[in-house]
Enzyme design. Sequence first.
Site, PDB file in Angstrom:
ATOM      1  N   PHE A   5      16.586 -25.643   4.272  1.00  0.00           N
ATOM      2  CA  PHE A   5      15.908 -26.524   3.322  1.00  0.00           C
ATOM      3  C   PHE A   5      14.586 -25.899   2.880  1.00  0.00           C
ATOM      4  O   PHE A   5      13.775 -25.490   3.696  1.00  0.00           O
ATOM      5  CB  PHE A   5      15.650 -27.895   3.974  1.00  0.00           C
ATOM      6  N   MET A  20       0.509 -19.513 -33.252  1.00  0.00           N
ATOM      7  CA  MET A  20       0.852 -18.100 -33.385  1.00  0.00           C
ATOM      8  C   MET A  20       2.341 -17.920 -33.687  1.00  0.00           C
ATOM      9  O   MET A  20       2.720 -17.031 -34.449  1.00  0.00           O
ATOM     10  CB  MET A  20       0.463 -17.336 -32.122  1.00  0.00           C
TER      11      MET A  20
END
Length: 574
Positions: free
Chosen positions: A113, A482
């Site tokens: 885990f 941009m």
Amino acid sequence: MELLSGADMIARFLKDEGIEYIYGYPGGAALHIYDALFRQEDVKHILVRHEQAATHAADGYARAAGKPGVVMVTSGPGATNAVTGIATAYMDSVPMVVLCGQVMSHLIGDDAFQETDIIGVTRPIVKHSFSVRHPSEIPEVLKKAFYLASSGRPGPVVVDIPKDMTTPTERYEYVYPTKVKMRSYSPVSRGHTGQIKKAVELMLKARRPVFYTGGGVILGGASEGLTDLVQRLGFPITTTLMGIGAYPQSDKQCLGWLGMHGSYESNMAMHHADLVIAIGARFDDRVTNNTSKFCPTAKIVHVDIDPSSVAKTVRPDVPIVGPAKSVINEMISLLQGKEIANPNELVEWWKTIDGWRHEREGKLYEPSAPGEALKPQEVVEAVCRATNGEAFVTTDVGQHQMFAAQYYKFDKPNRFITSGGLGTMGFGFPAAMGIKKSFPDDNVVCFTGEGSFQMMMQELSTCKQYGIGVKIINLNNGSLGMVRQWQDLNYKSRHAHSYMESLPDFNMLIGAYGFTSIRVTTREELEEAMQRTFADKHEMVFLDVAVDPHEHVYPMQVPLGSMRDMLLSKTERT
């Protein structure tokens, strides 16, 4: 003899190393370390809201202070959330130590885990990495990590720490290592004297010389020596984006910065130079444009601490591997008592450069008319005036980043903090937080856009918890500016997914966190907003400025051209 658990060793080591703040986010594999941090008061932990913000905050601090930033994350998703920030630091050679919790050593490789092979994941984007194999080796491993991060060409170092290495009940002798030895690592401490002599000879004979200096000058603490060297010779100097502030921009010998959106005069000077003295710069593609057309008449001197950067993209005539500071100091000593061979040619060179400057004078942008949306350049200039050009300035990435670099004038190093190599949206705000915590009495300004800000805006919560008073200047054009500019130029203005059609009400958002928000839509409102924004250095203020959505960043190099091939406006090109 002092016996400490692995977790307590980490906390003690950070104190002994002089670390004041670390940035992080807890999780199961790191909880022993977090408990150790809780039980001491010297090292202060700043709880961010996302691990990427921790890396950017540590990065911002490192760039401003010149010391390694420190990050603490847990295993699995905690570590992978830090990857973008690690890559950002790696690309810009920023010293950083990232402490990663890991699953217990006997579970490594079992897909446990929250297990991730973070050393494998980050191998291409770190200077080095370590995995702790026994608690007793923690002090030595950490000392090596900090030494590697900050020596030679700096960079991020990852330390992977399995949870059983920090078990509270297992204790071992702790001694802070004052020295470190690494047989396979010996960064150069000075350049080759013979090569430096060759460079000085070329400098004395040059007719059209120009200095091209980068972030290595700032990282190497060589700005003072560079200023002395440049002023002794009377040569023009240009810097990279990362080198802004290495030489005072207000000085007449400074041509600004160069490259894709660099100044007209700096790009023209580079193209026509007969000698380029590159110090602490790596000939990045955003500078050189097409390398086959780069500086066609110039001999090149290249000084860099990293041998792998020399001759990587452009072959120098005089390569020098060494730290910028010691090489510059040796150059200065070799120049003592000597005069340049062609002073009249240098005078003519300056006349040519001043002619280029004059060509663009008053043509950099068209100011807004009364009642019109502000031009982003005007906003940056207003911030520069309001802070006397002395603020720490961070940016996110995009048009606002270029406007900030072009129109805020820096006379000191370590003041312009931006993601250059990786171009990381979301960098600016957490980087500003990291700076402000360590420089609380300075103005710290983050220039951002609504696209970048939304990537890390959860850190408003961190600022509220710790009282971090940064100033956020949002140049709001409602789009990914941009991206939209490139679409205007190359895709016949087909704006594919570059407009944000569901922006939040920033005033309500900032107010929900208890901070001041100011909205500006016209030039008439700007000066009063500046006074309010900067009235108190310790107050968080969000300044949301509606700017012209159609404005482009110029100059802009023509792709695959030479440095002199530039678009100067929507209708002009060289």
